[in-house]
Write a protein that holds these residues in place. Structure first.
Motif, PDB file in Angstrom:
ATOM      1  N   GLY A   1      30.665 -19.943 -19.506  1.00 48.13           N
ATOM      2  CA  GLY A   1      30.445 -20.423 -20.856  1.00 48.13           C
ATOM      3  C   GLY A   1      30.168 -21.906 -20.874  1.00 48.13           C
ATOM      4  N   ALA A   2      30.763 -22.605 -21.837  1.00 43.19           N
ATOM      5  CA  ALA A   2      30.398 -23.995 -22.086  1.00 43.19           C
ATOM      6  C   ALA A   2      30.523 -24.875 -20.854  1.00 43.19           C
ATOM      7  CB  ALA A   2      31.260 -24.546 -23.209  1.00 43.19           C
ATOM      8  N   LEU A   3      31.548 -24.625 -20.032  1.00 45.86           N
ATOM      9  CA  LEU A   3      31.753 -25.498 -18.880  1.00 45.86           C
ATOM     10  C   LEU A   3      30.853 -25.146 -17.698  1.00 45.86           C
ATOM     11  CD1 LEU A   3      35.617 -25.983 -18.865  1.00 45.86           C
ATOM     12  CD2 LEU A   3      33.849 -27.669 -19.369  1.00 45.86           C
ATOM     13  N   GLY A   4      30.225 -24.022 -17.759  1.00 43.26           N
ATOM     14  CA  GLY A   4      29.381 -23.605 -16.632  1.00 43.26           C
ATOM     15  C   GLY A   4      30.235 -23.020 -15.534  1.00 43.26           C
ATOM     16  N   PRO A   5      29.616 -22.307 -14.624  1.00 46.25           N
ATOM     17  CA  PRO A   5      30.373 -21.624 -13.572  1.00 46.25           C
ATOM     18  C   PRO A   5      30.890 -22.597 -12.511  1.00 46.25           C
ATOM     19  CG  PRO A   5      28.023 -21.323 -13.239  1.00 46.25           C
ATOM     20  CD  PRO A   5      28.172 -22.070 -14.530  1.00 46.25           C
ATOM     21  N   THR A   6      31.949 -22.166 -11.818  1.00 44.10           N
ATOM     22  CA  THR A   6      32.448 -22.930 -10.672  1.00 44.10           C
ATOM     23  C   THR A   6      31.937 -22.264  -9.386  1.00 44.10           C
ATOM     24  OG1 THR A   6      34.472 -21.641 -10.657  1.00 44.10           O
ATOM     25  CG2 THR A   6      34.519 -23.721 -11.854  1.00 44.10           C
ATOM     26  N   ILE A   7      31.413 -23.078  -8.518  1.00 39.98           N
ATOM     27  CA  ILE A   7      30.738 -22.547  -7.329  1.00 39.98           C
ATOM     28  C   ILE A   7      31.235 -23.271  -6.088  1.00 39.98           C
ATOM     29  CG2 ILE A   7      28.482 -22.419  -6.177  1.00 39.98           C
ATOM     30  CD1 ILE A   7      27.409 -22.189  -9.185  1.00 39.98           C
ATOM     31  N   ALA A   8      31.600 -22.495  -5.075  1.00 38.61           N
ATOM     32  CA  ALA A   8      31.956 -23.084  -3.772  1.00 38.61           C
ATOM     33  C   ALA A   8      30.763 -22.949  -2.841  1.00 38.61           C
ATOM     34  CB  ALA A   8      33.162 -22.360  -3.177  1.00 38.61           C
ATOM     35  N   ILE A   9      30.429 -24.051  -2.193  1.00 33.89           N
ATOM     36  CA  ILE A   9      29.384 -24.064  -1.176  1.00 33.89           C
ATOM     37  C   ILE A   9      30.129 -24.051   0.164  1.00 33.89           C
ATOM     38  CG2 ILE A   9      27.515 -25.464  -0.189  1.00 33.89           C
ATOM     39  CD1 ILE A   9      26.836 -24.418  -2.974  1.00 33.89           C
TER      40      ILE A   9
ATOM     41  N   GLY B   1      39.398 -18.528  -7.044  1.00 28.24           N
ATOM     42  CA  GLY B   1      39.293 -19.424  -8.192  1.00 28.24           C
ATOM     43  C   GLY B   1      37.865 -19.813  -8.532  1.00 28.24           C
ATOM     44  N   PHE B   2      36.911 -19.419  -7.682  1.00 31.84           N
ATOM     45  CA  PHE B   2      35.499 -19.742  -7.948  1.00 31.84           C
ATOM     46  C   PHE B   2      34.789 -18.522  -8.522  1.00 31.84           C
ATOM     47  CE2 PHE B   2      36.814 -22.564  -4.517  1.00 31.84           C
ATOM     48  CZ  PHE B   2      36.358 -23.796  -4.979  1.00 31.84           C
TER      49      PHE B   2
ATOM     50  N   ILE C   1      21.393 -19.355  -8.117  1.00 30.33           N
ATOM     51  CA  ILE C   1      22.846 -19.386  -7.884  1.00 30.33           C
ATOM     52  C   ILE C   1      23.602 -19.285  -9.208  1.00 30.33           C
ATOM     53  CG2 ILE C   1      24.739 -20.896  -7.134  1.00 30.33           C
ATOM     54  CD1 ILE C   1      22.848 -21.844  -4.842  1.00 30.33           C
ATOM     55  N   VAL C   2      23.169 -20.046 -10.199  1.00 34.80           N
ATOM     56  CA  VAL C   2      23.859 -20.014 -11.495  1.00 34.80           C
ATOM     57  C   VAL C   2      23.742 -18.627 -12.118  1.00 34.80           C
ATOM     58  CG1 VAL C   2      23.790 -20.910 -13.868  1.00 34.80           C
ATOM     59  CG2 VAL C   2      23.694 -22.490 -11.916  1.00 34.80           C
ATOM     60  N   THR C   3      22.577 -18.021 -12.009  1.00 35.11           N
ATOM     61  CA  THR C   3      22.418 -16.659 -12.538  1.00 35.11           C
ATOM     62  C   THR C   3      23.374 -15.697 -11.838  1.00 35.11           C
ATOM     63  OG1 THR C   3      20.104 -17.065 -13.084  1.00 35.11           O
ATOM     64  CG2 THR C   3      20.781 -14.763 -12.890  1.00 35.11           C
ATOM     65  N   ALA C   4      23.462 -15.813 -10.510  1.00 38.76           N
ATOM     66  CA  ALA C   4      24.356 -14.916  -9.756  1.00 38.76           C
ATOM     67  C   ALA C   4      25.814 -15.165 -10.144  1.00 38.76           C
ATOM     68  CB  ALA C   4      24.166 -15.123  -8.263  1.00 38.76           C
ATOM     69  N   ALA C   5      26.157 -16.427 -10.397  1.00 33.83           N
ATOM     70  CA  ALA C   5      27.553 -16.766 -10.705  1.00 33.83           C
ATOM     71  C   ALA C   5      27.963 -16.311 -12.091  1.00 33.83           C
ATOM     72  CB  ALA C   5      27.751 -18.278 -10.582  1.00 33.83           C
TER      73      ALA C   5
END
Ligand SMILES: Nc1ncnc2c1ncn2[C@@H]1O[C@H](COP(=O)(O)OP(=O)(O)O)[C@@H](O)[C@H]1O
Ligand SMILES: [Mg+2]
Length: 316
Positions: A7-15, A56-57, A309-313
């Motif tokens: 949502g508003a904060l956007g997804p959290t992603i680990a690289i 947590g991601f 990546i954002v779409t997948a997350a």
């Protein structure tokens, strides 16, 4: 640890990376910036760090985990653990299939043109004479050849040998190299050295979410009987390149085969092609685990990667 948030904060992603790769992974800064520009909170995490709470991601993206070759079982187990608590890309079945180059046999049997490859698997009674017999039976007498491990990255433990007709001692040296690979617990592979690479180089085609993004040329890396790589990977000469229609068709066939074999979608893929003496493009590697994308070779590539990546997350 960041909490799961959309949502508003956007997804959290680990690289996912490894300590040695952090200073040399040239894609990471471009990717992190492109993800931030799309509202994602992305951070690099070492895959071996026991304190990371992967669950947590929203998404864990496997990137420069380049030290896995000597500990593949641990790496595959890690991918299964992470895949059980959150989304992992590429998913664990892909990591399992793709971290051992026996997948080339699957591609070949699925009709994908591949570099002809013979494998010698580790056995308790493997010895130098057996390895020499394998090399002599497999290497064409008039063609240079390459021996390398089936689990490998960055051209480590990869050697080019002279044609046996030109240097008969190359069979013994290749056998010694193959035995060293077997003793490390890995299978050894033998391929003809496709010398078109000396002029034409290798062509890598990069895909995000199944769509072609960009391609690059990689210069030849191996010299006859030259030493192996000291660092994490061999220095590479990379430039942008337009793929041919034939290369796009071969690469698409490799991706289709991978999807069928693993039952998984591919967030990212890189198909590395060489050219046979006949002019046919063949798969040297299908990189679905930790390929460099060489994002700097195309101004829009980082944006395309981040969007996928954002779409997948954030997908259901
Ligand atoms: N059969 C081959 N013919 C020509 N060059 C090869 C061959 N196999 C490997 N090489 C060279 O060695 C490099 C590393 O080998 P590769 O199969 O890509 O393994 P990895 O990248 O997983 O270490 C390639 O980029 C290419 O330059
Ligand atoms: Mg390679």
């Amino acid at each position: 640890m960041p909490s799961t948030s959309t949502g508003a904060l956007g997804p959290t992603i680990a690289i996912a990376t490894c300590p040695e790769a952090r200073p040399v992974d040239e894609d990471a800064p471009l990717l992190l910036a492109a993800l931030a520009a799309r509202g994602a909170t992305a951070s690099e995490q070492d895959w071996t760090d026991r304190d990371v709470q992967w669950g947590g991601f929203d998404l864990v993206v496997v990137r420069s985990t380049w030290d896995y070759a000597s500990r593949r079982d641990e790496f595959v187990a890690w991918s299964r653990r992470v895949g059980a608590v959150t989304r992992l890309a590429n998913p664990a079945p892909v990591i399992t299939w793709n971290t051992d180059k026996h997948y080339l046999l699957d591609l070949a049997s699925d009709g994908v043109p591949t570099v002809p490859t013979s494998f010698l698997d580790p056995t308790p009674d493997a010895d130098r004479a057996g390895a020499a017999a394998w090399v002599a039976a497999t290497a064409a007498p008039d063609t240079g050849f390459v021996v390398k491990p089936a689990v490998s990255a960055g051209a480590r433990d990869t050697f080019r040998h002279a044609a046996p007709d030109i240097d008969p001692s190359s069979i013994d040296r290749a056998a010694e190299h193959a035995i060293a690979i077997l003793r490390s617990g890995r299978s050894a592979m033998l391929q003809p050295y496709l010398d078109t690479v000396d002029d034409e180089g290798e062509t890598g085609l990069v895909f995000f979410a199944g769509r072609f993004s960009h391609a690059f040329r990689k210069g030849a890396l191996l010299r006859v009987d030259a030493g192996t790589v000291d660092g994490l990977f061999a220095p590479e000469d990379i430039t942008p390149r337009e793929p041919t229609d034939e290369q796009l068709v071969v690469a698409a066939g490799a991706l289709d085969a991978a999807r069928r074999r693993t039952g998984s979608e591919l967030l990212y893929a890189r198909v590395d092609l060489l050219v046979e003496p006949t002019g046919r493009s063949v798969v040297l590697e299908l990189e679905l685990t930790e390929p460099s994308f060489f994002l700097h070779t195309d101004a829009d590539a980082a944006g395309r990667a981040a969007a996928a990546i954002v779409t997948a997350a954030t997908s259901a």
